[in-house]
Design a protein around this motif. Structure first.
Motif, PDB file in Angstrom:
ATOM      1  N   TRP A   1       0.839  -1.193   0.000  1.00  6.50           N
ATOM      2  CA  TRP A   1       0.000   0.000   0.000  1.00  6.50           C
ATOM      3  C   TRP A   1       0.871   1.238   0.000  1.00  6.50           C
ATOM      4  O   TRP A   1       2.066   1.174   0.185  1.00  6.50           O
ATOM      5  CB  TRP A   1      -0.969  -0.010   1.181  1.00  6.50           C
ATOM      6  CG  TRP A   1      -0.354   0.209   2.524  1.00  6.50           C
ATOM      7  CD1 TRP A   1      -0.183   1.396   3.165  1.00  6.50           C
ATOM      8  CD2 TRP A   1       0.172  -0.781   3.400  1.00  6.50           C
ATOM      9  NE1 TRP A   1       0.423   1.199   4.384  1.00  6.50           N
ATOM     10  CE2 TRP A   1       0.646  -0.138   4.556  1.00  6.50           C
ATOM     11  CE3 TRP A   1       0.297  -2.167   3.322  1.00  6.50           C
ATOM     12  CZ2 TRP A   1       1.223  -0.812   5.613  1.00  6.50           C
ATOM     13  CZ3 TRP A   1       0.870  -2.835   4.388  1.00  6.50           C
ATOM     14  CH2 TRP A   1       1.322  -2.163   5.507  1.00  6.50           C
ATOM     15  N   ARG A   2       0.212   2.332  -0.215  1.00  2.27           N
ATOM     16  CA  ARG A   2       0.894   3.611  -0.262  1.00  2.27           C
ATOM     17  C   ARG A   2       0.583   4.393   0.991  1.00  2.27           C
ATOM     18  O   ARG A   2      -0.560   4.443   1.441  1.00  2.27           O
ATOM     19  CB  ARG A   2       0.397   4.367  -1.489  1.00  2.27           C
ATOM     20  CG  ARG A   2       1.238   5.530  -1.781  1.00  2.27           C
ATOM     21  CD  ARG A   2       1.414   5.712  -3.236  1.00  2.27           C
ATOM     22  NE  ARG A   2       2.215   6.901  -3.355  1.00  2.27           N
ATOM     23  CZ  ARG A   2       2.260   7.655  -4.383  1.00  2.27           C
ATOM     24  NH1 ARG A   2       1.567   7.334  -5.429  1.00  2.27           N
ATOM     25  NH2 ARG A   2       3.006   8.707  -4.394  1.00  2.27           N
ATOM     26  N   ASP A   3       1.604   4.997   1.579  1.00  2.00           N
ATOM     27  CA  ASP A   3       1.438   5.844   2.751  1.00  2.00           C
ATOM     28  C   ASP A   3       2.125   7.162   2.431  1.00  2.00           C
ATOM     29  O   ASP A   3       3.332   7.310   2.629  1.00  2.00           O
ATOM     30  CB  ASP A   3       2.053   5.164   3.978  1.00  2.00           C
ATOM     31  CG  ASP A   3       1.817   5.945   5.259  1.00  2.00           C
ATOM     32  OD1 ASP A   3       1.036   6.917   5.237  1.00  2.00           O
ATOM     33  OD2 ASP A   3       2.425   5.588   6.285  1.00  2.00           O
ATOM     34  N   GLY A   4       1.354   8.084   1.888  1.00  2.00           N
ATOM     35  CA  GLY A   4       1.933   9.361   1.449  1.00  2.00           C
ATOM     36  C   GLY A   4       2.898   9.143   0.311  1.00  2.00           C
ATOM     37  O   GLY A   4       2.528   8.608  -0.730  1.00  2.00           O
ATOM     38  N   ASP A   5       4.166   9.521   0.510  1.00  2.00           N
ATOM     39  CA  ASP A   5       5.163   9.365  -0.547  1.00  2.00           C
ATOM     40  C   ASP A   5       5.911   8.034  -0.440  1.00  2.00           C
ATOM     41  O   ASP A   5       6.865   7.786  -1.165  1.00  2.00           O
ATOM     42  CB  ASP A   5       6.162  10.523  -0.520  1.00  2.00           C
ATOM     43  CG  ASP A   5       6.961  10.575   0.775  1.00  2.00           C
ATOM     44  OD1 ASP A   5       6.621   9.849   1.727  1.00  2.00           O
ATOM     45  OD2 ASP A   5       7.929  11.353   0.827  1.00  2.00           O
ATOM     46  N   ALA A   6       5.447   7.165   0.474  1.00  2.00           N
ATOM     47  CA  ALA A   6       6.127   5.884   0.692  1.00  2.00           C
ATOM     48  C   ALA A   6       5.312   4.726   0.133  1.00  2.00           C
ATOM     49  O   ALA A   6       4.083   4.736   0.194  1.00  2.00           O
ATOM     50  CB  ALA A   6       6.365   5.652   2.180  1.00  2.00           C
ATOM     51  N   LEU A   7       6.013   3.760  -0.395  1.00  2.00           N
ATOM     52  CA  LEU A   7       5.409   2.490  -0.789  1.00  2.00           C
ATOM     53  C   LEU A   7       5.766   1.497   0.308  1.00  2.00           C
ATOM     54  O   LEU A   7       6.942   1.312   0.631  1.00  2.00           O
ATOM     55  CB  LEU A   7       5.974   2.018  -2.130  1.00  2.00           C
ATOM     56  CG  LEU A   7       5.420   0.699  -2.638  1.00  2.00           C
ATOM     57  CD1 LEU A   7       3.963   0.870  -3.042  1.00  2.00           C
ATOM     58  CD2 LEU A   7       6.241   0.200  -3.806  1.00  2.00           C
ATOM     59  N   VAL A   8       4.746   0.894   0.911  1.00  2.00           N
ATOM     60  CA  VAL A   8       4.967  -0.045   2.016  1.00  2.00           C
ATOM     61  C   VAL A   8       4.718  -1.459   1.506  1.00  2.00           C
ATOM     62  O   VAL A   8       3.679  -1.741   0.913  1.00  2.00           O
ATOM     63  CB  VAL A   8       4.041   0.269   3.205  1.00  2.00           C
ATOM     64  CG1 VAL A   8       4.296  -0.692   4.353  1.00  2.00           C
ATOM     65  CG2 VAL A   8       4.207   1.712   3.660  1.00  2.00           C
ATOM     66  N   ILE A   9       5.688  -2.342   1.730  1.00  2.00           N
ATOM     67  CA  ILE A   9       5.565  -3.746   1.354  1.00  2.00           C
ATOM     68  C   ILE A   9       5.673  -4.553   2.643  1.00  2.00           C
ATOM     69  O   ILE A   9       6.682  -4.512   3.328  1.00  2.00           O
ATOM     70  CB  ILE A   9       6.663  -4.167   0.362  1.00  2.00           C
ATOM     71  CG1 ILE A   9       6.599  -3.300  -0.888  1.00  2.00           C
ATOM     72  CG2 ILE A   9       6.531  -5.648   0.009  1.00  2.00           C
ATOM     73  CD1 ILE A   9       7.761  -3.506  -1.837  1.00  2.00           C
TER      74      ILE A   9
END
Length: 91
Positions: free
Chosen positions: A47-55
Motif C-alpha cells: 500500500w501507499r502511505d503518502g510518498d512511501a510504498l509499504v511492502i
C-alpha cells in the motif's frame, strides 16, 4: 499446545531458549500444515502511505530478492515511480 483451544498439553522447559533441532522443525511443519492446511499461502500486502510504498511480507519465509523485483515491476505499472520517495519493507 492443543491446536484448537491452545490448551497446554505438555511443557518441559518450555521457557528455555534453544536452537530447534531438525526433528523439532518437522513437528512444527506438521502442526502448521494441520492448522493452516495445504492450500495456505502467505500474503504480501502493498500500500501507499503518502510518498512511501509499504511492502509487508507477512512472514513468508520463502520471499527472495527476485520476488521483490517482481513486486516493484508490478507496482510500477500502476503507480508513477517518481511519486514514491521511499520504500518501506516490513517483514
Amino acid at each position: 499446545r492443543e491446536l484448537g483451544s491452545g490448551r497446554v498439553i505438555f511443557d518441559h522447559g518450555g521457557d528455555d531458549i534453544l536452537i530447534p533441532a531438525s526433528t523439532n522443525k518437522l513437528v512444527t511443519a506438521a502442526a502448521a500444515l494441520d492448522l493452516l492446511g495445504p492450500d495456505f499461502r502467505h500474503k504480501t500486502l502493498i500500500w501507499r502511505d503518502g510518498d512511501a510504498l509499504v511492502i509487508e511480507g507477512r512472514g513468508d519465509p520463502t520471499m527472495r530478492r527476485e520476488d521483490l523485483d517482481e513486486i516493484v515491476d508490478a507496482v510500477a505499472e500502476v503507480v508513477e515511480p517518481s511519486s514514491i520517495d521511499r520504500i518501506v519493507l516490513d517483514d
